[in-house]
Write a protein that holds these residues in place. Structure first.
Motif, short mmCIF file in Angstrom:
data_model
loop_
_atom_site.label_atom_id
_atom_site.label_comp_id
_atom_site.label_asym_id
_atom_site.label_seq_id
_atom_site.Cartn_x
_atom_site.Cartn_y
_atom_site.Cartn_z
N PRO A 134 43.83 29.17 43.73
CA PRO A 134 43.09 30.81 44.34
C PRO A 134 44.15 30.78 45.46
O PRO A 134 43.86 32.00 46.35
N TYR A 139 40.97 34.21 48.95
CA TYR A 139 39.73 35.33 48.92
C TYR A 139 38.80 35.48 48.04
O TYR A 139 38.70 35.02 46.94
N TRP A 140 38.13 34.99 49.08
CA TRP A 140 36.05 34.95 48.29
C TRP A 140 36.13 36.16 47.63
O TRP A 140 36.37 37.32 48.15
N PRO A 141 35.53 36.02 46.55
CA PRO A 141 34.86 34.16 45.37
C PRO A 141 35.52 33.94 44.91
O PRO A 141 35.13 32.60 44.34
N LEU A 142 37.36 34.40 44.72
CA LEU A 142 38.21 33.39 43.99
C LEU A 142 38.07 31.76 43.81
O LEU A 142 37.93 31.12 43.36
N ASP A 145 35.63 30.48 42.00
CA ASP A 145 34.98 31.21 40.56
C ASP A 145 35.45 29.44 39.48
O ASP A 145 36.54 29.69 38.78
N ASP A 270 29.57 37.89 52.23
CA ASP A 270 30.67 39.04 52.52
C ASP A 270 32.04 38.90 52.13
O ASP A 270 32.55 37.93 53.19
N ALA A 271 32.72 39.47 51.07
CA ALA A 271 34.13 39.48 50.44
C ALA A 271 34.73 39.42 51.73
O ALA A 271 35.71 39.43 52.62
N LEU A 272 34.67 40.68 52.33
CA LEU A 272 35.20 41.59 53.70
C LEU A 272 34.91 40.67 54.93
O LEU A 272 35.90 40.10 55.87
N LYS A 275 36.20 37.20 54.51
CA LYS A 275 38.46 37.90 54.79
C LYS A 275 38.36 37.76 56.24
O LYS A 275 39.80 37.37 56.89
N LEU B 122 35.00 39.85 41.93
CA LEU B 122 36.45 39.71 42.94
C LEU B 122 37.52 40.54 43.39
O LEU B 122 36.49 41.54 43.50
N VAL B 123 37.85 40.50 44.40
CA VAL B 123 38.97 41.27 45.12
C VAL B 123 40.29 41.62 44.50
O VAL B 123 40.68 40.49 43.63
N ASN B 142 36.79 44.64 47.50
CA ASN B 142 36.81 43.98 47.94
C ASN B 142 35.02 44.61 47.24
O ASN B 142 34.85 45.04 46.78
N PRO B 143 34.63 43.20 46.28
CA PRO B 143 33.24 43.22 45.73
C PRO B 143 32.32 43.26 47.01
O PRO B 143 32.65 42.97 48.04
N TYR B 173 46.03 39.62 44.20
CA TYR B 173 45.93 38.31 42.98
C TYR B 173 44.74 38.19 43.11
O TYR B 173 43.18 38.05 43.61
#
Lengths: 557, 205
Positions: A134, A139-142, A145, A270-272, A275, B122-123, B142-143, B173
């Motif tokens: 990853p 980086y969420w949610p990689l 995954d 929340d992905a952001l 981050k 995903l991002v 961003n998701p 990536y």
């Protein structure tokens, strides 16, 4: 002496003469340089793949899973396995040496290098065996995954990183416990006095008193300036470890639930926001502890090389405090390409506060140079050469990043090879490591009881190969970035062939330089000495260069 | 001084940084050499401490003031929600595939286009590249969803002032499955956007 005898016995190294502090320091140094070799080989594999179809490597290295597994562990091995290990070892030696007090615990110091070594190895195994990839940014949610990665790989990786962070906490505890121990010269100091000195408040008050015409607040600060830098940098080391550990735990929870057949909703995070949290912590490494530790190391090296007092010491103390505050507020420069990130955060945190790093690092450069200048003429020793190399590295790398920490530039440079090569690799390979090599040459006689270095010619070859290779690799990679080459992308058709060939040639110089350095060290201490470093010390002393009665007051082994 | 596209900016940056790099290496090399000399060397320039500090502050802050005025997409980006674009292209991405993305886009010179890319998992990144591989622009994708389950926007405005045919790539990536077995990205779209109607040196005819 024959080559074989030299290889086995070294020059005049006697591991039985080393005390516990010296041995634990050298153990971590050995592991650090072994990991450095691994990271250099990984880097070269990636450089070669980027050359394209003409590269001589087996095809498996160009396979996406394999390639990105290497890219995932490359910074883990480089930053934690090698750099953290080396820096922690140096500081656990230097703090007792500079404060003239014993290290709080040798056992804890052993725990630190073991945890970092095992943790790094586990993270590497997770990528090598299960191809968990990853990347370090997670980086969420990689990282959660499980369609792309095996759960077991993720769990092993996270456990590895968690062990590294546990080792980091061990280092932090050992450093602060040593600094706050009221023995020796600090016997009569209060915790408050040590805290005031540790945070550089005495330096600020001294400056204020000077401006207002009052006598100095403190003529003799409780802590030496390099210890102050270690004290402050370690605050960032702690915060960063907390963030990485908690992010790791989050991933672990998701992976465990997935493995149990009850997967959690990744959209709940929340992905952001994630981050922001993760970059806040991760940036405390790049823009926090590295810059503060490096500034402190420059000050120490400049004073040790010249034998003179540091120029503008109070300003340096105050600047270290400013650097700490700046490091907490700059993470948004990593999020300038995120359109959901509030514009004010981009402007204030991402641009304006980040620009202060030019000031703090520029100040450290200035103070170091003037300290050296005032003491001239100086002999061009290995430690001085490396120190100047370190200054060149940061002189190049810091502005390269400040340029990109701009909303206009970031739009065309984000995630390109510019930032990773012209900034990160030059900062680490040239700036940080040349500073560390300088420290190594300064500390070598102290830590090894005056062992003769096998060859000064090899030391010089190492220096020039390393400097030219490091700067060259960063420069050619950076140019590829300006040509649009992405940093986290696989190019298998040789799209940036010419620049990658040039970068690979320079990378080879760095790798060869490492091999020469290692050979020089092995020939100095010998294979027997190398093994002896890992054998228990007969002398349990946890300090260097102080009277035995002081040592006995707080000895823990 | 104004840059009309990223190619001009990157060329300027290449030259400026190379000059700086040569300068800083030369200064430290000169410094190192003179550290060992017994004779007192005469400084080329004498820079007082506070001038140096002022230079660093001016450099750090002035750099942003310069780019704000010289790079047109900075102010456009900040105020993008108040600007009406000439066209909007809204599409999504999931499992390394663009969803609802037009096959090809043609833009008239000088038009301001909004790209709104939303991720379902995903991002990712969204970037436009010239035929020589250099970057036109990029953003992160961003998701995430709002409280009503509508995907969060990742929007950017871009004004095209030069003719060209541009490719699309994900600039972030998102796992090894973005690539096929040979290592080629599945998210790479050749010749996706074409700008027409500009003069050779840029700008509307």
């Amino acid at each position: 002496m024959s080559f074989t005898k030299n290889l086995m016995d070294g020059t005049d190294f006697d591991h039985t003469s080393l005390n516990a502090l010296q041995k634990v320091t050298l153990r971590a140094v050995v592991m650090s340089f072994l990991f450095y070799g691994l990271v250099a080989i990984e880097g070269m594999i990636m450089r070669m793949v980027q050359i394209g179809p003409s590269n001589p490597l087996p095809e498996m290295f160009s396979h996406p899973s394999h390639y990105f597994s290497i890219m995932t562990v490359h910074p883990i091995v480089g930053i934690f396995g090698s750099t953290y290990q080396l820096v922690f070892a140096a500081f656990m030696f230097l703090v007792p040496f500079l404060t003239k007090k014993p290290l709080y615990s040798i056992k804890l110091a052993n725990f630190v290098w073991l945890m970092i070594t095992i943790g790094t190895a586990l993270a590497w195994i997770a990528a090598f065996v299960w191809q968990y990839a990853p990347l370090y940014t997670l980086y969420w949610p990689l990282p959660a995954d499980t369609e792309q990665f095996q759960v077991v790989g993720g769990i092993v990786f996270i456990i590895g990183v968690a062990l590294i962070m546990l080792g980091t906490f061990g280092f932090i505890y050992n450093i602060y416990a040593t600094i706050f121990a009221r023995v020796g010269v600090h016997k009569d100091k209060t915790t408050k006095e040590l805290l005031i000195s540790g945070f550089g408040i005495d330096g600020m008050l001294n400056l204020w008193h000077k401006l207002t015409g009052k006598p100095p607040y403190s003529k003799e600060p409780a802590l030496a300036l390099p210890v102050v830098a270690i004290f402050r940098g370690t605050v960032d080391t702690f915060l960063d470890a907390v963030v990485i550990l908690t992010a790791g735990l989050l991933v672990l929870v998701y992976l465990i639930f997935d493995a149990s057949g009850n997967p959690l909703d990744v959209g709940a995070i929340d992905a952001l926001l994630y981050k922001n949290y993760f970059w806040w912590g991760l940036d405390l490494v790049a823009d926090g502890l590295v810059l503060i530790y490096v500034a402190g190391s420059w000050y120490l090296l400049a004073t040790l090389i010249t034998g003179q007092k540091l120029f503008m010491e109070n300003v340096a103390r105050a600047a270290l405090m400013l650097e700490l505050l700046v490091s907490w507020m700059v993470w948004s420069h990593h999020l300038l390409a995120d359109q959901g990130q509030p514009e004010m955060m981009k402007l204030i945190s991402g641009e304006m506060v980040t620009a202060f790093e030019l000031l703090t690092q520029g100040l450290a450069l200035f103070i170091t140079l003037v300290t050296l200048w005032k003491a001239r003429p100086l002999k061009m020793t290995m430690e001085l050469k490396y120190l100047l190399g370190g200054l060149v590295g940061f002189g190049l790398a810091v502005p390269a990043a400040i340029i990109q920490a701009d909303m206009g530039m970031n739009r065309v440079l984000h995630n390109t090879q510019w930032i990773i090569m012209a900034h990160v690799h030059i900062a680490l390979i040239v700036g940080l490591y040349m500073t560390l090599y300088s420290a190594l040459y300064v500390l070598w006689p102290i830590v090894t009881n005056n062992t003769k270095m096998y060859s000064s010619k090899l030391s010089n070859i190492h220096f020039w190969l390393y400097l030219i290779g490091g700067v060259g690799m960063g420069a050619f990679g950076g140019m590829a970035g300006l040509d649009g080459m992405l940093r986290r992308h696989l190019y298998v058709d040789g799209e940036f062939n010419t620049l990658m060939v040039l970068a690979a040639i320079c990378g080879t110089m760095v790798l060869v330089a490492w091999a020469i350095f290692l050979f020089n060290i092995v020939m100095s201490v010998g294979i027997k000495g190398l093994i002896g470093i890992f054998q228990p010390a007969k002398d349990p002393t946890a300090s260097y260069g102080i009277e035995p009665e002081v040592i006995s007051q707080n000895h823990k082994e | 001084m104004t840059f009309s596209n990223s190619a001009e900016l990157l060329s300027f940056h290449w030259v400026a940084y190379t000059i700086y790099a040569i300068l800083i290496i030369s200064v430290i090399a000169w410094f190192g050499y003179n550290l060992t000399q017994k004779e007192r060397v005469k400084s080329i320039v004498r820079i007082p401490f506070y001038t140096y500090i002022g230079f660093l502050v001016a450099g750090g802050v002035g750099h942003h003031i310069f780019t704000y005025n010289a790079i047109p997409w900075v102010s456009q980006d900040i105020t993008r929600h108040e600007i009406k674009p000439d066209a909007t292209y809204k599409f999504e991405v999931e499992k390394h595939k663009w969803i609802g993305m037009p096959k090809k886009v043609t833009v008239e010179c000088g038009q301001t286009i909004e790209f709104d890319v939303r991720s379902r998992d995903l991002v990712y990144g969204f970037g436009l590249f010239r035929q020589d591989g250099s970057m036109v622009m990029q953003m992160q994708v961003n998701p995430g969803t709002d409280v009503n389950g509508i995907l969060d926007p990742n929007d950017i405005l871009w004004t095209f002032n030069h003719n060209g045919v541009f490719d699309v790539m994900s600039t972030e990536y998102s796992g090894p499955r973005e690539y096929d077995e040979e290592g080629h990205s599945k998210m790479y779209v050749k010749n996706w956007l074409e700008v027409v109607g500009c003069k050779e040196e840029g700008g509307k005819k």
